[in-house]
Motif scaffolding. Sequence first.
Motif, short mmCIF file in Angstrom:
data_model
loop_
_atom_site.label_atom_id
_atom_site.label_comp_id
_atom_site.label_asym_id
_atom_site.label_seq_id
_atom_site.Cartn_x
_atom_site.Cartn_y
_atom_site.Cartn_z
N PRO A 143 19.76 -19.56 -22.83
CA PRO A 143 20.35 -18.38 -22.20
C PRO A 143 20.87 -17.35 -23.19
CG PRO A 143 21.86 -20.23 -22.06
CD PRO A 143 20.56 -20.77 -22.59
N ALA A 144 20.93 -17.73 -24.48
CA ALA A 144 21.43 -16.81 -25.50
C ALA A 144 20.33 -16.37 -26.47
CB ALA A 144 22.57 -17.46 -26.28
N ALA A 145 19.06 -16.56 -26.07
CA ALA A 145 17.94 -16.19 -26.94
C ALA A 145 17.84 -14.67 -27.06
CB ALA A 145 16.64 -16.76 -26.39
N VAL A 146 17.85 -14.19 -28.30
CA VAL A 146 17.79 -12.75 -28.57
C VAL A 146 16.67 -12.48 -29.57
CG1 VAL A 146 19.01 -10.73 -29.48
CG2 VAL A 146 20.27 -12.48 -28.20
N SER A 147 15.73 -11.63 -29.21
CA SER A 147 14.70 -11.23 -30.18
C SER A 147 15.26 -10.12 -31.05
CB SER A 147 13.43 -10.75 -29.47
OG SER A 147 13.64 -9.50 -28.85
N LEU A 148 15.00 -10.22 -32.33
CA LEU A 148 15.44 -9.20 -33.29
C LEU A 148 14.24 -8.82 -34.15
CD1 LEU A 148 18.74 -9.19 -35.34
CD2 LEU A 148 16.59 -8.54 -36.41
N HIS A 149 13.83 -7.57 -34.05
CA HIS A 149 12.63 -7.12 -34.74
C HIS A 149 13.00 -6.19 -35.89
CE1 HIS A 149 8.58 -4.76 -34.66
NE2 HIS A 149 8.50 -5.80 -35.46
N VAL A 150 12.58 -6.55 -37.08
CA VAL A 150 12.78 -5.74 -38.28
C VAL A 150 11.42 -5.35 -38.81
CG1 VAL A 150 13.72 -5.63 -40.61
CG2 VAL A 150 14.94 -6.91 -38.82
N ARG A 151 11.08 -4.09 -38.69
CA ARG A 151 9.79 -3.63 -39.19
C ARG A 151 9.99 -2.86 -40.48
NH1 ARG A 151 4.82 -0.81 -35.85
NH2 ARG A 151 3.46 -0.41 -37.63
N ARG A 152 9.34 -3.35 -41.51
CA ARG A 152 9.34 -2.66 -42.80
C ARG A 152 7.87 -2.44 -43.18
NH1 ARG A 152 13.89 -2.10 -45.39
NH2 ARG A 152 13.00 -2.33 -47.47
N GLY A 153 7.31 -3.28 -44.04
CA GLY A 153 5.87 -3.22 -44.30
C GLY A 153 5.32 -1.81 -44.41
N ASP A 154 4.43 -1.44 -43.46
CA ASP A 154 3.80 -0.13 -43.50
C ASP A 154 4.81 1.00 -43.30
OD1 ASP A 154 4.30 -0.80 -40.88
OD2 ASP A 154 2.42 0.01 -40.10
N GLU A 194 7.75 -8.67 -40.92
CA GLU A 194 6.80 -8.96 -41.99
C GLU A 194 7.51 -9.01 -43.33
OE1 GLU A 194 7.88 -6.01 -41.07
OE2 GLU A 194 6.05 -4.82 -40.83
N ASP A 195 8.86 -8.86 -43.31
CA ASP A 195 9.66 -8.92 -44.54
C ASP A 195 10.90 -9.76 -44.27
OD1 ASP A 195 10.87 -8.58 -46.96
OD2 ASP A 195 10.82 -6.38 -46.95
N LEU A 196 10.71 -11.04 -44.03
CA LEU A 196 11.83 -11.91 -43.69
C LEU A 196 12.79 -12.10 -44.86
CD1 LEU A 196 10.03 -14.60 -41.50
CD2 LEU A 196 11.61 -12.82 -40.74
N ASP A 197 12.30 -11.94 -46.08
CA ASP A 197 13.20 -12.04 -47.24
C ASP A 197 14.25 -10.96 -47.16
OD1 ASP A 197 11.88 -14.24 -48.27
OD2 ASP A 197 10.59 -13.07 -49.59
N TRP A 198 13.86 -9.74 -46.78
CA TRP A 198 14.82 -8.64 -46.64
C TRP A 198 15.84 -8.99 -45.56
CZ3 TRP A 198 16.79 -5.56 -42.87
CH2 TRP A 198 17.48 -4.42 -43.28
#
Length: 278
Positions: A143-154, A194-198
Motif C-alpha cells: 500500500p506504500a509503493a511509490v514509483s520514482l522516476h529520475v531521467r538523466r541520460g539523453d 538510467e543513472d541509478l548511481d546519481w
Amino acid sequence: MRLIKMTGGLGNQMFIYAMYLKMKTEFPNVRIDLSDMVHYHVHQGYEMNRVFDLPRTEFCINRTLKKVMEFLFFKTILERKQSGSLLPYTKRYVWPWIYFKGFYQSERYFAEVADDVRKTFVFDVRKAGARTIRVMDEMRADPAAVSLHVRRGDYVSEKHWKSLGCICQRAYYLNAMSALEKRVSHPHYYVFSEDLDWVKDNLPLADADFVDWNRGEDSWQDMMLMSHCRHHIICNSTFSWWGAWLNPSPDKIVVAPAKWARDRDSRTIAPEDWILIE
C-alpha cells in the motif's frame, strides 16, 4: 484523408496515438502516418504494435514520396501554432487532405475518450520477464509503493538540453519526496532511472528498490511497473507521465515538476489533481 504524424519514443507515441483515438471518433478515415518512423532509430522505434498488440491500420509509404504528397496535396496543421486550441483538429475542412504534426502532451487532447485510451494501452503481461512479474506482484501488495522516476541520460546531452532546457535535479526530488511523505506514511520507493548511481549519491532513500534490469526493447516493462505502484513521483518525461496516468486508482498521489521545459510549465500537461512542485 487525415494523417497524424507519428514520432518520438514510447511516451510520445502514446500521446499521439491517444489523440488519434479521439480524432477517430469524429473522422473515421484518420490514420497514423508511420512513413518517417521507418527511418527513426532513436529509442526503440515504433513500439505501439509490439507493446500493446494494436491492429496494424497505419499509413506508411516511401518517405520521399510522402513528403512530395504532403507538400503538394496536404494542408498541414502544426500543434505548436494552435495555442492549445482543439478547434483545428475537430474542424471540418472543405479541403479533404489534412496532415497533423505535434506531440499532444496533455490529457485535454483525449479526455473525452479516456476510457478507450485505458482499454487500448493494456500491457501484455505475457511478454514481461519473470523478475518484472515478481516485482509487479510485490507492488500490488504494497500500500506504500511509490514509483520514482529520475531521467538523466539523453536529457543531459547537449542535443536534448538545447531543446528541453530543463531537467529535474536534486532539489526537485527532495521537495517532491517531502510533499509525498506528508501524505503517505513510510513510502516504499521503486526507483527507475538510467543513472541509478546519481540517485544513490544524491537522494536519501531509506526504503527503496532499484529497478535496473529492463533495457532496450524491454524498457516498456518499467512503465508497466510504474503503473502498478500506488503513488508516483515523476519527472518531466512522458514515460513516467504515462506510468502515473495508467494507474487507475482514484486515490493515487502524483507529484510532478511545475516546470516541464524551458518555455513551458506543467499546468497544461499535468491533470488537475496532480501536485506540482518547483
